[in-house]
Design an enzyme around this catalytic site. Structure first.
Site, PDB file in Angstrom:
ATOM      1  N   ARG A 218       0.848  -1.187   0.000  1.00 39.91           N
ATOM      2  CA  ARG A 218       0.000   0.000   0.000  1.00 39.91           C
ATOM      3  C   ARG A 218       0.885   1.238   0.000  1.00 39.91           C
ATOM      4  NH1 ARG A 218      -2.946  -2.810  -1.872  1.00 39.91           N
ATOM      5  NH2 ARG A 218      -4.926  -3.654  -1.159  1.00 39.91           N
ATOM      6  N   HIS A 266      -0.683   0.430 -10.373  1.00 44.37           N
ATOM      7  CA  HIS A 266      -1.351  -0.560  -9.522  1.00 44.37           C
ATOM      8  C   HIS A 266      -1.759  -1.790 -10.338  1.00 44.37           C
ATOM      9  CE1 HIS A 266      -3.678  -0.842  -5.489  1.00 44.37           C
ATOM     10  NE2 HIS A 266      -3.302  -2.047  -5.901  1.00 44.37           N
TER      11      HIS A 266
END
Length: 303
Positions: A218, A266
């Site tokens: 993250r 991502h």
């Protein structure tokens, strides 16, 4: 009979897969509010939870569920998320970039275009040390691949519990000696109060000069200003970043044009409907039987 609502960007594919599974008693809800089960992308589910009661079971199509943790949303329902699918994909991402960097493949491609015959010296992965922040299923798969390349693999976790895939594991509170050895550092940390900003200036300084940094967990784990300083000082040789505090990454963010950073949007590991449905189908039988569901999100831990 349990009813299920689809709140995904691939509803037709999920409907097809679940219909073909012939789940006993399951129907597709025409109204989200009437559904006992939501199979949902977290952001789409969060939009509904802002005005509707939570379902008995919300099955996230992603591993990360940050959108569902926003203030004001309910947090008293059964939430499952995708687990144990992403290790191979994450490993491919990490080692694809790592080998490309160490073997100078982008430079060699440029030389080909310029018709330059100029061999580049390189180092082997064998004998180097890789450290993972986090030792869950993704990190364990990365560790397995690293050891196949002859690397020493160390892990850092909250518990410090030993894992067979690692040569050694330590607790975060005792990580200095481990970080000092990290020629490659891979963060697979979730977004929790304890991990936000964990990779700040003093921690980055513990890394040996020339360390390669990967963040596939993250974006909140990294102090962005501290990372830029460490790169500008050539303390960190390169950072491979797939996750960010703000996504999409703003167009004016310095990460885009920094020569020491590789940005990817991502994409290190994506949720494939076929794999997600395998876990949902397994849990559906548990749901109708009244048994505990697998891969439940732990609200108190934040992952």
């Amino acid at each position: 009979m349990p009813s299920l609502a689809l709140l995904t960007n691939q509803n037709e594919r999920y409907r097809e897969l679940l219909a073909n599974a012939h789940l006993p008693g399951m129907t597709f809800a025409t109204e989200v509010a009437q559904a006992d089960i939501w199979l949902a992308d977290p952001a789409l589910a969060a939009e509904q939870l802002a005005s509707l009661p939570a379902p008995a079971w919300l099955a996230s199509t992603y591993a990360g569920v940050n959108a569902l943790l926003a203030p004001g949303l309910p947090k008293d329902y059964c939430l499952t998320h995708v687990r144990r699918l992403f290790g191979p994909l994450m490993s491919e991402y990490v080692f694809g970039h790592l080998l490309s960097h160490l073997r100078h493949l982008p430079q060699l491609a440029r030389q080909q275009r310029q018709r330059q015959w100029q061999p580049q010296p390189y180092a082997s992965l064998a004998g180097t040390t890789l450290v993972t922040l986090g030792t869950g299923d993704i990190a364990r798969h990365i560790a397995t691949v690293a050891r196949a390349f002859g690397m020493t693999v160390l892990g850092v976790s909250r518990s410090g519990e030993a894992r067979e895939e690692f040569d050694a594991v330590c607790r975060f509170d005792d990580a200095n000696a481990t970080l000092n050895r990290a020629q490659v550092l891979v963060s697979v940390l979730p977004d929790t109060a304890e991990t936000r900003g964990l990779l700040e200036a003093t921690v980055l300084q513990q890394l040996p000069a020339g360390c390669l940094l990967f963040n596939v967990g993250r974006g909140s784990a990294i102090d962005e200003a501290a990372l830029l300083q460490a790169l500008d000082a050539n303390h960190i040789a390169h950072a491979f970043l797939d996750v960010f505090k703000q996504e999409p990454l703003p167009a004016d963010h310095p990460f885009w044009h920094h020569p020491g950073i590789s940005v990817t949007p991502h994409v290190a590991a994506v949720s494939l409907p076929e794999q997600v449905c395998d876990q949902v189908i397994d849990n559906y039988y548990r749901f109708v039987d009244g048994r505990p569901l697998l891969h439940q999100f732990q609200w108190q831990r934040g992952y």
